[in-house]
Enzyme design. Structure first.
Site, PDB file in Angstrom:
ATOM      1  N   CYS A  95     -36.970  34.760  16.947  1.00 36.07           N
ATOM      2  CA  CYS A  95     -35.662  35.033  16.358  1.00 36.07           C
ATOM      3  C   CYS A  95     -34.599  34.801  17.435  1.00 36.07           C
ATOM      4  O   CYS A  95     -34.764  35.237  18.572  1.00 36.07           O
ATOM      5  CB  CYS A  95     -35.612  36.475  15.871  1.00 36.07           C
ATOM      6  SG  CYS A  95     -34.024  36.930  15.149  1.00 36.07           S
ATOM      7  N   HIS A 137     -38.018  35.280   6.807  1.00 37.40           N
ATOM      8  CA  HIS A 137     -37.397  35.826   8.026  1.00 37.40           C
ATOM      9  C   HIS A 137     -35.873  35.873   7.882  1.00 37.40           C
ATOM     10  O   HIS A 137     -35.239  36.903   8.137  1.00 37.40           O
ATOM     11  CB  HIS A 137     -37.801  34.961   9.233  1.00 37.40           C
ATOM     12  CG  HIS A 137     -37.138  35.338  10.516  1.00 37.40           C
ATOM     13  ND1 HIS A 137     -37.805  35.911  11.567  1.00 37.40           N
ATOM     14  CD2 HIS A 137     -35.842  35.249  10.918  1.00 37.40           C
ATOM     15  CE1 HIS A 137     -36.950  36.148  12.557  1.00 37.40           C
ATOM     16  NE2 HIS A 137     -35.751  35.756  12.185  1.00 37.40           N
ATOM     17  N   GLU A 138     -35.289  34.734   7.457  1.00 37.39           N
ATOM     18  CA  GLU A 138     -33.826  34.664   7.365  1.00 37.39           C
ATOM     19  C   GLU A 138     -33.303  35.591   6.267  1.00 37.39           C
ATOM     20  O   GLU A 138     -32.273  36.245   6.427  1.00 37.39           O
ATOM     21  CB  GLU A 138     -33.363  33.217   7.113  1.00 37.39           C
ATOM     22  CG  GLU A 138     -33.793  32.215   8.178  1.00 37.39           C
ATOM     23  CD  GLU A 138     -33.437  32.603   9.607  1.00 37.39           C
ATOM     24  OE1 GLU A 138     -32.469  33.356   9.804  1.00 37.39           O
ATOM     25  OE2 GLU A 138     -34.142  32.152  10.525  1.00 37.39           O
ATOM     26  N   HIS A 141     -32.792  39.125   7.332  1.00 39.59           N
ATOM     27  CA  HIS A 141     -31.533  39.374   8.053  1.00 39.59           C
ATOM     28  C   HIS A 141     -30.427  39.826   7.091  1.00 39.59           C
ATOM     29  O   HIS A 141     -29.576  40.642   7.460  1.00 39.59           O
ATOM     30  CB  HIS A 141     -31.052  38.112   8.775  1.00 39.59           C
ATOM     31  CG  HIS A 141     -31.703  37.871  10.103  1.00 39.59           C
ATOM     32  ND1 HIS A 141     -31.589  38.748  11.156  1.00 39.59           N
ATOM     33  CD2 HIS A 141     -32.459  36.845  10.566  1.00 39.59           C
ATOM     34  CE1 HIS A 141     -32.248  38.266  12.205  1.00 39.59           C
ATOM     35  NE2 HIS A 141     -32.792  37.112  11.871  1.00 39.59           N
TER      36      HIS A 141
HETATM   37 ZN    ZN Z   1     -33.923  35.947  13.097  1.00 42.67          ZN
END
Ligand code: ZN
Length: 161
Positions: A95, A137-138, A141
């Protein structure tokens, strides 16, 4: 132009906030936000040699917006997963907000993501493997979740050399 110093790093409270949807009347701002995300990602790639996608909140833009650039640039506005496979796989995640750390996590092998593109047209993509975990993953966020919060166990952390 935005650069390395503009990325929010692990511990910044804004990384733990839930982002707001992009409104249609904000569409004119999206190109500017995407340009910033593009520039920062380019700086990370130069510095650390990784970076395929970035989420807006990593620059303090608290909007549900993801920018990915692998073969070509893709903008995901207000993405939603409409399918996540039961089948999971393990990987060492990285990340840009914790550029020296790898974190071992489990992600869904397959996923379907629905989103608006930069023309405000609805798109739906089926993802597998690498792309599936990248978008999970994104997307995390946007909900204020970092991969550190998904570590499989106490030993799921590895320093980058
Ligand atoms: Zn990230």
């Amino acid at each position: 132009m935005k650069g390395l110093d503009d990325i929010l790093l692990l511990g910044d409270p804004r990384l733990y906030e839930v982002c707001e949807p992009v409104e249609q009347e904000e569409l004119s701002q999206v190109a500017g936000w995407v340009q910033d995300m593009h520039d920062v990602m380019a700086a990370i790639r130069t510095e650390y040699g990784f970076g395929r996608a970035i989420a807006a909140p990593q620059l303090g833009i608290m909007k549900r917006l993801i920018y990915m650039n692998i073969d070509k640039p893709v903008v995901f506005i207000n993405p939603e997963f409409t399918y996540l496979s039961d089948e999971l796989f393990e990987l060492w995640d990285d990340c840009m907000s914790l550029p020296m750390l790898f974190v071992k996590v489990k992600r869904h092998q397959k996923a379907t993501i629905k989103f608006l593109d930069e023309k405000w047209q609805e798109q739906e993509w089926s993802l597998e493997g690498d792309l599936s975990e990248l978008l999970q993953h994104e997307y995390d966020h946007l909900d204020g979740i970092l991969c550190t919060m998904r570590a499989i166990d106490d030993q799921s952390f590895k320093w980058r050399r």
